[in-house]
Each structure stands twice: as C-alpha cells, then as structure tokens.
Design an enzyme around this catalytic site. Sequence first.
Site, short mmCIF file in Angstrom:
data_model
loop_
_atom_site.label_atom_id
_atom_site.label_comp_id
_atom_site.label_asym_id
_atom_site.label_seq_id
_atom_site.Cartn_x
_atom_site.Cartn_y
_atom_site.Cartn_z
N LEU A 9 -1.80 29.28 3.27
CA LEU A 9 -2.60 29.38 2.05
C LEU A 9 -2.31 28.18 1.16
O LEU A 9 -1.21 28.04 0.63
CB LEU A 9 -2.28 30.69 1.32
N ALA A 11 -4.89 26.78 -1.18
CA ALA A 11 -6.10 26.57 -1.98
C ALA A 11 -5.88 26.68 -3.48
O ALA A 11 -6.80 26.44 -4.25
CB ALA A 11 -7.18 27.56 -1.55
N GLY A 12 -4.67 27.05 -3.90
CA GLY A 12 -4.43 27.25 -5.33
C GLY A 12 -4.57 25.98 -6.15
O GLY A 12 -4.28 24.88 -5.67
N GLY A 140 8.16 41.91 -6.48
CA GLY A 140 7.80 43.20 -5.90
C GLY A 140 8.96 43.76 -5.09
O GLY A 140 9.62 43.02 -4.35
N HIS A 363 21.93 -17.36 -0.52
CA HIS A 363 21.79 -17.08 -1.94
C HIS A 363 20.58 -17.78 -2.55
O HIS A 363 20.20 -18.88 -2.16
CB HIS A 363 23.04 -17.50 -2.75
N ASN A 386 4.38 -20.80 -0.80
CA ASN A 386 3.36 -20.25 0.10
C ASN A 386 2.02 -19.97 -0.55
O ASN A 386 1.07 -19.61 0.13
CB ASN A 386 3.88 -18.96 0.74
N ARG A 440 12.84 -37.02 -2.48
CA ARG A 440 13.31 -36.87 -3.85
C ARG A 440 13.40 -38.26 -4.47
O ARG A 440 13.49 -39.27 -3.75
CB ARG A 440 14.66 -36.17 -3.90
#
Length: 459
Positions: A9, A11-12, A140, A363, A386, A440
């Site tokens: 069940l 569906a609640g 119950g 690192h 990238n 560089r």
Amino acid sequence: MSNRFAVILAAGKGTRMKSKLYKVLHPVCGKPMVQHVVDQVSQLGLQKLVTVVGHGAEMVQEQLGNVSEFALQAEQLGTAHAVDQAAGVLANEEGTTLVICGDTPLITAETMEALLQQHKEAGAMATVLTAYIEEPAGYGRIVRNENGHVEKIVEHKDANEKELAIKEINTGTYCFDNKALFASLSKVSNDNVQGEYYLPDVIEILKNEGHIVSAYQTEHFDETLGVNDRVALSQAEIIMKNRINRKNMVNGVTIIDPSNTYISADAIIGSDTVLHPGTIIEGNTVIGSDCEIGPHTVIRDSEIGDRTTIRQSTVHDSKLGTEVSVGPFAHIRPDSVIGDEVRVGNFVEIKKTVFGNRSKASHLSYIGDAQIGEDVNLGCGSITVNYDGKNKFKTVIGNGVFIGCNSNLVAPVTVEDGAYVAAGSTITENVPSKALSVARARQVNKEDYVDQLLNKKKS
C-alpha cells in the site's frame, strides 16, 4: 508451497511529512522507503507483487520499475479500498496474499516469512502481524480466544478497561487467503466517522463467518514502525543505520564510532577495512578489504580497491584501484578512474579523468577531462586548463612524464611519454617524447635596483 502474492500500500498522500516528495519515496539510509519494502518482500518467492499507488504514481513506478505490477487508487478511501484496487490482478488467484504498507522500511523478509508460516500452520484465513509493547496507547489491541487465535482487534478508542491492559498490538501487516480476502472486501462498509473502508474490518468479517484468524507476534517491534512524519523518519534512519553498521561489524569491518558513521543500505565493504568517525558511504558503493576510510570522508556510488586509504576527502561516481592514497582534503568527482598505487594528495581535485598506475598529484592541483599515463608526477599547482568558457577540452599526459610545479596545461594538449615540463610553464602546444618544455618568461636580475629606487624616493 501454495502460491504467494503481496500487495504494498503506497497511495497515501503523506500530508504529515509536509513535503513535495511522495511519502514512500523519502529515503532511509539512502534508499526510498518503498524500495526497502519491495527488496524484502521480493525474497519471499512471490508469484505476483502489486503496488497500489496514488499521488505521485509515476515517480513510484519509475523507482520500482518492472519488479512490481501497479494498481491505481485515484481517490484515497481507506486501506480496504486500496487493497481492492489490486483485484484486477489478483482476485482470481489461488494462494496467500501478504498486505503491507509501503511506509514500513524496517520490516524484514525473516519476519514476513514467519508470518506466512504461522498462517499456513494455523490453517487460517487471515493472520495478523502483532507486537508486544509496554506502552500500547494509540494502537489497536489483539484480543485472543482460548485457542490463541484472534477473537477481535479493538481500536484504542473503543477498548474497555480490560482490553486497554492488553499489550499485544496490531502492526497493520496481514496475510490472507487470497480468494477470501477479495470476497470479503466487497462486504466492508464505510459506516464510520471518516467514511473510509478499513482493512481490519476484513478480519471481523472472516471471524464472523467462522474462519480462523491467527496472529504472529514478532519480537522486533521496531520492524513495524510506520513512517508518517519527519520524526518517525529520523527514528527509522537511526534504527536502520544501527542495523547496517552492526551487520558490517559482524562481517569483519571495524567501525571506530558507529554512532558517527553512515553506511547506505546497498553499500558493500570488505573485511578488515576501518571506518573512522564522520565517514559517510552512500549509494551502491563497493569498498575492498584492508582499506582505511576517514575521518570525515564522503564516498558515493564508487568502487574502492583493496588496501586504499581515503582521508578527509570526497569521492563521487568513480573507481579507485588498489593501494591508492587519497587526501586529506581531496575531491574525486564523477567519471574518474584511478589506477593502482596512485597518490592523490591534499587539495587535489580530479574530474572525469583516467589516472594511471603509480602516478601522483600530491598537492594543490586540478586535473579535469584528462588522461594521465603511468608513473607520472604532477607537481604542486599543476592545472589542466580544460574550459574556454564554452567547451571542455582534453589533456593527454603520457607515461613517465614529469610536470613541474605551478604549470598550466592548456587543453587540448598532449605531453608525450617521458617528457618534462619546467616549473612555472604554461603549455599551449604538444610536447614531444622525452623533451624538456619551458614556457615562461626569462628571469632578469637588475643589480642595485632597490637602492636606486629608495634613493629616488628620498630625493
């Protein structure tokens, strides 16, 4: 063994959850509640499984796929009405039908199997799963006759003083003779305050017809917890977490602080692996043996090889080989494949990259959309550039390459086997095998410049 069927069940509305997410799809230890239930009932050798859905039906169907058939309860008119929606699939079948709520994620196949066995041995038309609790207020009560069978189920508000003293309660899970179930559903009335059709009324109907109604009392009340709000959801999470952690520890995994360790229901962890506090393992993660994970590490939907260490880091949707060292404070993002004996050090981020055996980025690096060969050293501050603002491009680094500190590799670019890149370089063109690439500005020293500058300021 007679044919077995099950009705879940689901569906609640789940109004008390106060959520846009359909109630039974709320996760417990990373898996939707209804999926927990389906996974357990699927171990019972069922001929048919029907899930009754209502609000959010499409999402539940997408989650469960072809494991279950589905019946729609378009209007929520009570639990008996919900079961009756499965009549089109089950009404003509011979056998035993288990009825269980989709918001009971803690139920186990073992308990349901025991319920079915009790039903068979008692020759019952219906059998109720019950539990014993010290404080049964709101539940119950199960009233048994002299034969130990169920005489009636009395709701708390309708119970007399003697019945209120009963501590055996109805958990809301049942099994029925299938034909008797669907024959009785048509006799259920909605003559009550809510105007709904309640499944426990079937028990009374069968009892009045002279049929045996049995009960199986589980020793594990927590399995019967129904989740109707966020408080109960958190309770289920704690119970399931403890259950999963215990299972792993029994199987040879060391968990330093179980109260501060989270493992998803579907994760698999090898023996002699150690989990430190703050470790979170999510999804379908598989971790090998002799690993050390954490502290404060998140791994999701990933495969981790044997003897790998991951400290204070995050790994998502990736595969790591054996004897890999990750962290602290590394981030391995989706679609990365890390080879054996690799070092991914502190403040290194890797995304959608194949990282070869014995290579290392110790690192302060970003490696994205790259293919890294074996025995590569990426110095501190190595960056694969990238993204140009619109498209992503690939960086390829061959075997045995040495990338000096603070180097930028502007993709698309290839550094071939055995090449060296000087520290501080920005590489925009391919580097041939075994070449040294220097990109560089040349250093210029201006003698006595500082003294001249200071004298100029004084004048």
